[in-house]
Design a protein around this motif. Structure first.
Motif, PDB file in Angstrom:
ATOM      1  N   GLU A 194       0.828  -1.207   0.000  1.00 21.00           N
ATOM      2  CA  GLU A 194       0.000   0.000   0.000  1.00 21.00           C
ATOM      3  C   GLU A 194       0.864   1.258   0.000  1.00 21.00           C
ATOM      4  OE1 GLU A 194      -2.819  -0.146   3.168  1.00 21.00           O
ATOM      5  OE2 GLU A 194      -4.206  -1.432   2.045  1.00 21.00           O
ATOM      6  N   ALA A 195       1.971   1.222   0.732  1.00 25.42           N
ATOM      7  CA  ALA A 195       2.884   2.367   0.728  1.00 25.42           C
ATOM      8  C   ALA A 195       3.440   2.595  -0.676  1.00 25.42           C
ATOM      9  CB  ALA A 195       4.017   2.139   1.729  1.00 25.42           C
ATOM     10  N   LEU A 196       3.814   1.514  -1.349  1.00 26.65           N
ATOM     11  CA  LEU A 196       4.328   1.655  -2.710  1.00 26.65           C
ATOM     12  C   LEU A 196       3.243   2.176  -3.644  1.00 26.65           C
ATOM     13  CD1 LEU A 196       6.588   1.311  -4.762  1.00 26.65           C
ATOM     14  CD2 LEU A 196       5.886  -1.088  -5.033  1.00 26.65           C
ATOM     15  N   ALA A 197       2.024   1.687  -3.497  1.00 21.09           N
ATOM     16  CA  ALA A 197       0.925   2.158  -4.352  1.00 21.09           C
ATOM     17  C   ALA A 197       0.710   3.661  -4.203  1.00 21.09           C
ATOM     18  CB  ALA A 197      -0.358   1.397  -4.004  1.00 21.09           C
ATOM     19  N   ARG A 198       0.763   4.141  -2.979  1.00 16.22           N
ATOM     20  CA  ARG A 198       0.585   5.579  -2.739  1.00 16.22           C
ATOM     21  C   ARG A 198       1.703   6.375  -3.392  1.00 16.22           C
ATOM     22  NH1 ARG A 198      -0.818   4.933   3.745  1.00 16.22           N
ATOM     23  NH2 ARG A 198      -2.787   3.799   3.431  1.00 16.22           N
ATOM     24  N   PHE A 199       2.934   5.876  -3.280  1.00 16.09           N
ATOM     25  CA  PHE A 199       4.051   6.578  -3.914  1.00 16.09           C
ATOM     26  C   PHE A 199       3.884   6.601  -5.436  1.00 16.09           C
ATOM     27  CE2 PHE A 199       8.101   6.612  -6.091  1.00 16.09           C
ATOM     28  CZ  PHE A 199       8.730   7.706  -5.524  1.00 16.09           C
ATOM     29  N   LEU A 200       3.528   5.464  -6.014  1.00 15.07           N
ATOM     30  CA  LEU A 200       3.419   5.378  -7.471  1.00 15.07           C
ATOM     31  C   LEU A 200       2.376   6.337  -8.017  1.00 15.07           C
ATOM     32  CD1 LEU A 200       3.635   1.483  -7.914  1.00 15.07           C
ATOM     33  CD2 LEU A 200       5.385   3.165  -8.543  1.00 15.07           C
ATOM     34  N   ARG A 201       1.279   6.458  -7.329  1.00 18.75           N
ATOM     35  CA  ARG A 201       0.199   7.318  -7.817  1.00 18.75           C
ATOM     36  C   ARG A 201       0.417   8.796  -7.483  1.00 18.75           C
ATOM     37  NH1 ARG A 201      -4.815   4.723  -8.223  1.00 18.75           N
ATOM     38  NH2 ARG A 201      -5.787   6.780  -8.179  1.00 18.75           N
ATOM     39  N   GLN A 202       1.031   9.100  -6.345  1.00 20.84           N
ATOM     40  CA  GLN A 202       1.087  10.486  -5.885  1.00 20.84           C
ATOM     41  C   GLN A 202       2.461  11.137  -6.030  1.00 20.84           C
ATOM     42  OE1 GLN A 202      -1.111  11.056  -2.079  1.00 20.84           O
ATOM     43  NE2 GLN A 202      -1.745   8.918  -2.335  1.00 20.84           N
ATOM     44  N   ARG A 203       3.466  10.369  -6.332  1.00 20.09           N
ATOM     45  CA  ARG A 203       4.802  10.944  -6.507  1.00 20.09           C
ATOM     46  C   ARG A 203       5.396  10.660  -7.880  1.00 20.09           C
ATOM     47  NH1 ARG A 203       3.457  13.615  -2.874  1.00 20.09           N
ATOM     48  NH2 ARG A 203       4.482  13.934  -0.847  1.00 20.09           N
ATOM     49  N   LEU A 238       8.979   3.392  -0.256  1.00 22.63           N
ATOM     50  CA  LEU A 238       8.133   2.806   0.785  1.00 22.63           C
ATOM     51  C   LEU A 238       8.023   3.735   1.993  1.00 22.63           C
ATOM     52  CD1 LEU A 238       9.336  -0.930   0.688  1.00 22.63           C
ATOM     53  CD2 LEU A 238       7.306   0.066  -0.384  1.00 22.63           C
ATOM     54  N   ARG A 239       9.141   4.341   2.387  1.00 25.21           N
ATOM     55  CA  ARG A 239       9.131   5.241   3.539  1.00 25.21           C
ATOM     56  C   ARG A 239       8.278   6.470   3.252  1.00 25.21           C
ATOM     57  NH1 ARG A 239      14.791   6.862   6.311  1.00 25.21           N
ATOM     58  NH2 ARG A 239      15.166   7.871   4.302  1.00 25.21           N
ATOM     59  N   GLU A 240       8.421   7.012   2.061  1.00 22.23           N
ATOM     60  CA  GLU A 240       7.650   8.204   1.694  1.00 22.23           C
ATOM     61  C   GLU A 240       6.173   7.870   1.498  1.00 22.23           C
ATOM     62  OE1 GLU A 240       7.794  11.603  -1.836  1.00 22.23           O
ATOM     63  OE2 GLU A 240       9.577  10.374  -1.399  1.00 22.23           O
ATOM     64  N   GLY A 241       5.912   6.718   0.844  1.00 22.96           N
ATOM     65  CA  GLY A 241       4.528   6.337   0.573  1.00 22.96           C
ATOM     66  C   GLY A 241       3.726   6.087   1.833  1.00 22.96           C
ATOM     67  N   ALA A 242       4.396   5.633   2.895  1.00 21.30           N
ATOM     68  CA  ALA A 242       3.688   5.344   4.154  1.00 21.30           C
ATOM     69  C   ALA A 242       3.081   6.595   4.766  1.00 21.30           C
ATOM     70  CB  ALA A 242       4.647   4.666   5.125  1.00 21.30           C
ATOM     71  N   THR A 243       3.564   7.777   4.379  1.00 24.26           N
ATOM     72  CA  THR A 243       3.052   9.039   4.940  1.00 24.26           C
ATOM     73  C   THR A 243       1.952   9.659   4.083  1.00 24.26           C
ATOM     74  OG1 THR A 243       4.638  10.448   3.752  1.00 24.26           O
ATOM     75  CG2 THR A 243       5.379   9.458   5.826  1.00 24.26           C
ATOM     76  N   LEU A 244       1.644   9.051   2.925  1.00 26.12           N
ATOM     77  CA  LEU A 244       0.704   9.642   1.977  1.00 26.12           C
ATOM     78  C   LEU A 244      -0.703   9.078   2.158  1.00 26.12           C
ATOM     79  CD1 LEU A 244       2.981   9.487  -1.198  1.00 26.12           C
ATOM     80  CD2 LEU A 244       2.487  11.506   0.206  1.00 26.12           C
ATOM     81  N   PRO A 245      -1.727   9.789   1.671  1.00 30.70           N
ATOM     82  CA  PRO A 245      -3.103   9.284   1.772  1.00 30.70           C
ATOM     83  C   PRO A 245      -3.295   8.008   0.951  1.00 30.70           C
ATOM     84  CG  PRO A 245      -3.055  11.633   1.241  1.00 30.70           C
ATOM     85  CD  PRO A 245      -1.656  11.136   1.081  1.00 30.70           C
ATOM     86  N   ALA A 246      -4.269   7.216   1.342  1.00 27.69           N
ATOM     87  CA  ALA A 246      -4.574   5.974   0.640  1.00 27.69           C
ATOM     88  C   ALA A 246      -5.082   6.267  -0.768  1.00 27.69           C
ATOM     89  CB  ALA A 246      -5.606   5.167   1.413  1.00 27.69           C
ATOM     90  N   VAL A 247      -4.895   5.287  -1.673  1.00 22.73           N
ATOM     91  CA  VAL A 247      -5.389   5.405  -3.045  1.00 22.73           C
ATOM     92  C   VAL A 247      -6.281   4.204  -3.356  1.00 22.73           C
ATOM     93  CG1 VAL A 247      -3.405   6.718  -3.864  1.00 22.73           C
ATOM     94  CG2 VAL A 247      -3.356   4.222  -3.974  1.00 22.73           C
TER      95      VAL A 247
END
Length: 541
Positions: free
Chosen positions: A55-64, A170-179
């Motif tokens: 989930e952390a990776l998914a958030r990074f991929l979509r939002q970063r 992964l570290r950055e994605g863990a701080t982002l909103p869910a997608v």
């Protein structure tokens, strides 16, 4: 080209309520929680840990990374825990996965990246020089890089603007909103490229429905009581970029709560034996050449096979003599499966507990239809060979951006033409005779290489063999046999004498070539095509 008819698996999918593959992991977290999901070396991820990381990776991929649902993302990794995180992360982000062999040459990788239109790539760090050399010919904009030891010795920083370390993502994605994945059952989940043995490598378009249907079909042969969901340990040496391992050892294993032990390099047998001793394994997935190598290892008979319930063979034909030797030495049964990239891939699956007939692979999984046809497309009677055709909800939508090739591989009424010659008996059991193109015509008689190879392998001194056809002025084609040996004292004369004992005259090879090793693909499949082309070139010369 598969249809949306109401198959049994469609009913099961409706009951599950899954709308895409990522939902499999969410349900597994409810059912299996903190139980181990995947191990690699000494590292393990539970189902919940895998969900959180993906989930952390998914958030990074979509939002970063600027990727949107439906964009293609290539993954070029060996079997690592990072690979599983990448798979579920990409699917949770609604992306289309392009599995890529990390041993590809630059031209092979360039073709797959460019043909798929992949915008991002998750890749092993040591492959960066190859990627940089071909990147200008692709649409790849973002690189996410990982190291073999990233989970135990994480790397976070990169000096290159278009490179992000996976651990930083992964570290950055863990701080982002869910997608939300924003993908439905009939949306593309994967472009899985064929091996290219019949021309340029093509991307089979597999939807979430295709893969989920095939998971349900595959597990239909696994009955509670024969195995325990959430309490089996499955050794997985086949690479996850191979469709069989992707569906069976990754997605289906999460569905059943199996603990999958990933083998990063099955050619490093010493390391693999360490893994086999570390985990009390109950299931094993392999390939014919792997079974040969394992049995040749001096430590093989010291392994504990007492918990092993059965072994699956997929990706290449299983030699019956190798299966017999395995059972004699381990007490466990190898059951062969059959499938294609274009069928997600399982068509036939068997276990030690399903109906079995010697010489046959098994019966089609639920909601899968098979028939054989002659060269004119007319269905052949049961028990007579013909080209095998398939229908079912696991059949691909077609080849990516290749309408002509798609049309060529489907009949007008929607059957997939496999290019395999098969026999279906009265009870529905399938026997593969051979690839249609591999048939050898000797003095007007059809000879199928697998039949010759099975006979040759009954000699205990022979390690592996491949039979091919070569031009012959008298016979039209003659049989050439390539062998590698256990018994170095064997010579051509002895091998031919054995063949004459096992085979009728026209099936006996005319030529025998002994080699130290026979060529194999990166997944361990014997490369008949390479040897055939080489033998024919020599004959022509």
């Amino acid at each position: 080209m598969s249809t949306t008819e109401q198959y049994e698996v469609a009913r099961q999918l409706a009951e599950l309520g899954h709308s895409n593959i990522a939902d499999v992991l969410d349900k597994a977290c409810v059912d299996y929680g903190d139980k181990p999901a995947f191990s690699c070396g000494k590292d393990t991820l539970s189902f919940i840990q895998l969900r959180d990381q993906s989930e952390a990776l998914a958030r990074f991929l979509r939002q970063r990374s600027g990727l949107q649902p439906g964009d293609r993302i290539a993954i070029q990794l060996p079997n690592l825990l990072q690979y599983v995180i990448a798979i579920f992360g990409a699917l949770k982000a609604g992306l289309v996965i392009v599995n890529t062999n990390p041993q590809y040459t630059a031209p092979e990788a360039r073709h797959q990246f460019a043909d798929s239109g992949a915008r991002a790539l998750i890749v092993l760090d040591k492959l960066l020089p190859l990627v940089r050399a071909i990147q200008p010919a692709t649409q790849i904009e973002q690189l996410i890089v990982t190291s073999m030891d990233d989970l135990t010795n994480p790397h976070y920083s990169s000096d290159e603007a278009d490179v992000t370390r996976l651990m930083q993502a992964l570290r950055e994605g863990a701080t982002l909103p869910a997608v939300e994945a924003q993908r439905g059952l009939d949306d593309l989940a994967m472009l899985q490229y064929t091996g290219g043995t019949t021309g340029v490598s093509k991307g089979a378009m597999l939807t979430h429905r295709n893969i989920l249907s095939n998971v349900l079909q595959a597990v239909s042969v696994i009955k509670q009581g024969d195995v325990e969901y959430g309490n089996e340990v499955r050794v997985s040496p086949l690479p996850l970029y191979h469709i069989f391992a992707f569906t069976a050892n990754c997605i289906a294993s999460v569905f059943t709560g199996f603990h999958s032990v990933l083998i990063s390099n099955p050619r490093d047998l010493d390391s693999m034996f360490d893994d086999l001793k570390r985990h009390p394994f109950t299931l094993l997935t392999g390939i014919n050449s792997l079974f040969v190598s394992l049995m040749a290892h001096p430590a093989f008979d010291s392994l504990d096979f007492s918990r092993l319930k059965w072994v699956n063979s997929g990706g290449a034909p299983l030699n019956t003599e190798i299966a017999r030797r395995w059972q004699e030495r381990t007490g466990s049964v190898i059951r062969e499966g059959f499938g294609l990239t274009e069928t997600s891939p399982v068509v036939v699956a068997s276990t030690a507990f399903t109906p079995y007939k010697e010489g046959y692979i098994g019966k089609a999984v639920i909601d899968t239809w098979m028939k054989t046809v002659d060269d004119d497309g007319k269905e052949t009677p049961r028990g007579e060979p013909g080209e095998l055709l398939i229908r079912g909800p696991q059949v691909m939508q077609g080849y990516w951006q290749r309408p002509d090739e798609t049309a060529a591989v489907f009949t007008e009424d929607g059957w997939l033409k496999t290019g395999d010659v098969g026999v279906i008996d009265e009870e529905g059991f399938l026997k593969l005779v051979d690839r249609k193109k591999d048939m050898i015509l000797v003095s007007g008689f059809n000879v199928y290489p697998n039949e010759v190879e099975d006979a040759v392998m009954r000699h205990p001194g022979i390690r592996e063999c491949v039979a091919v056809g070569v031009p012959d002025l008298r016979k039209g084609e003659a049989i050439k046999l390539f062998v590698s040996l256990h018994d170095k004292a064997l010579d051509e004369k002895a091998i031919l004498a054995h063949c004459r004992e096992q085979l009728t005259g026209y099936k006996v090879p005319s030529y025998v070539e002994i080699r130290d090793d026979l060529p194999k693909s990166t997944v361990g499949k014997l490369l008949r095509r390479v040897l055939r082309d080489e033998a024919r070139a020599q004959a022509d010369a």
